[in-house]
Design an enzyme around this catalytic site. Structure first.
Site, PDB file in Angstrom:
ATOM      1  N   SER A 143      -6.736  -4.069   2.889  1.00 36.90           N
ATOM      2  CA  SER A 143      -7.311  -5.396   2.658  1.00 36.90           C
ATOM      3  C   SER A 143      -6.272  -6.448   3.034  1.00 36.90           C
ATOM      4  CB  SER A 143      -7.654  -5.509   1.173  1.00 36.90           C
ATOM      5  OG  SER A 143      -7.828  -6.845   0.773  1.00 36.90           O
ATOM      6  N   TYR A 156      -6.966  -4.874  -7.825  1.00 36.92           N
ATOM      7  CA  TYR A 156      -7.387  -4.678  -6.431  1.00 36.92           C
ATOM      8  C   TYR A 156      -6.181  -4.797  -5.496  1.00 36.92           C
ATOM      9  CZ  TYR A 156     -10.265  -5.315  -2.212  1.00 36.92           C
ATOM     10  OH  TYR A 156     -10.852  -5.189  -0.958  1.00 36.92           O
TER      11      TYR A 156
END
Ligand SMILES: NC(=O)c1ccc[n+]([C@@H]2O[C@H](COP(=O)([O-])OP(=O)(O)OC[C@H]3O[C@@H](n4cnc5c(N)ncnc54)[C@H](OP(=O)(O)O)[C@@H]3O)[C@@H](O)[C@H]2O)c1
Length: 253
Positions: A143, A156
């Site tokens: 990400s 995350y």
């Protein structure tokens, strides 16, 4: 260099969003694709769609990537039903958006288990089959939060930072087995995951547009090409990398 005929690929979370975009690329290049998710209907629909894209065909196998036993059954069934395994895409992921002081231990574990421990479980189960096939490819999905911090997504960000280091560790360990392991770092992509982000983070839609040199959000089909490159012999000397697919988001000052 880009032909995947005769190759078998497992794509976790391949039933929608970025996973389906990756799976479409692999199927169109000739691979047989195993769509691995929890939602049976979504997975069956994705497999039916992929079936039409290439000669390899597709099938759906239910899995919860947070459960070791479930992952082992997935890999074993894929190998039995498809005759081997050559490509693993660790794509399944979730996010829980809260600042660090509000995240509960249960939420922290759910995110880390789904995004990071899952990649360990799937890679661990797949390794003997990739090695036995004389080599293979593992593609992990990171990400922008593998690179940047963000106060709203601590678990995350930790999971996606971990994905990059896990990628490097596996790449280093398995190079001798002719297994290449790489990560893709998506920018902001229009999927179910980010539809909720746009609801939860005021101004997100416009700030992404403003910062992304390409001037748009990414789409799931922006991932077919990179999937084929990292799964095919074209990338046989590429390992341990983390490649942004982000319309330039990560190079913008
Ligand atoms: N969208 C973005 O902008 C963006 C940016 C950077 C990185 N990413 C990453 O890209 C990956 C895909 O995200 P997406 O945006 O395409 O989100 P998405 O549309 O919500 O897809 C997530 C996928 O993960 C699967 N999944 C979640 N938990 C699972 C579990 N326990 N077991 C098995 N499958 C599970 C879901 O399948 P089921 O519903 O069937 O369980 C679904 O197919 C994630 O790793 C995400 O972190 C996305």
């Amino acid at each position: 260099m880009f032909d995947l005929t005769g190759k078998v690929a497992i794509v976790t979370g391949g039933n929608g969003g970025i996973g389906l975009g990756l799976a479409r690329g692999l199927a169109a290049a000739g691979a047989r694709v195993v769509v691995a998710g929890r939602n049976r209907e979504k997975s069956a629909a994705a497999a039916a769609e992929l079936q039409k894209l290439g000669p390899g065909g597709a099938l759906a196998i239910e899995v919860d990537v947070t459960e070791q036993r479930s992952v082992e059954v997935l890999v074993r069934s894929a190998v039995e039903r498809c005759g081997g395994l050559h490509i693993l895409v660790n794509n399944a992921g979730i996010n829980i958006r809260k600042p660090p002081h509000e995240v509960t231990l249960e939420e922290w574990r759910r995110v880390i288990d789904t995004n990071l421990t899952s990649a360990y479980l799937c890679s661990h189960a797949a390794y003997p089959h990739l090695k036995g096939a004389g080599g293979g490819k593992v593609i992990n999905i990171g990400s922008m939060l593998s690179i940047f911090g963000a106060g709203f997504a601590p678990a995350y960000a930790a999971s996606k930072g971990g994905i990059v280091q896990f990628t490097r560790a596996c790449a280093s360990a398995w190079a001798k087995d002719n297994i290449q392991v790489n990560a893709i770092l998506p920018g902001w992509i229009d999927t179910e995951l980010t539809r909720t982000a746009r609801e939860q983070i005021p101004g997100l839609h416009d700030s992404v547009l403003k910062r992304t040199p390409a001037g748009r959000w990414g789409a799931m089909d922006d991932f077919g090409g990179i999937a084929v490159f990292l799964a095919a012999s074209a990338s046989d000397f590429v390992t341990g990398t983390a490649i942004p697919v982000d319309g330039g988001y990560s190079i913008q000052a």
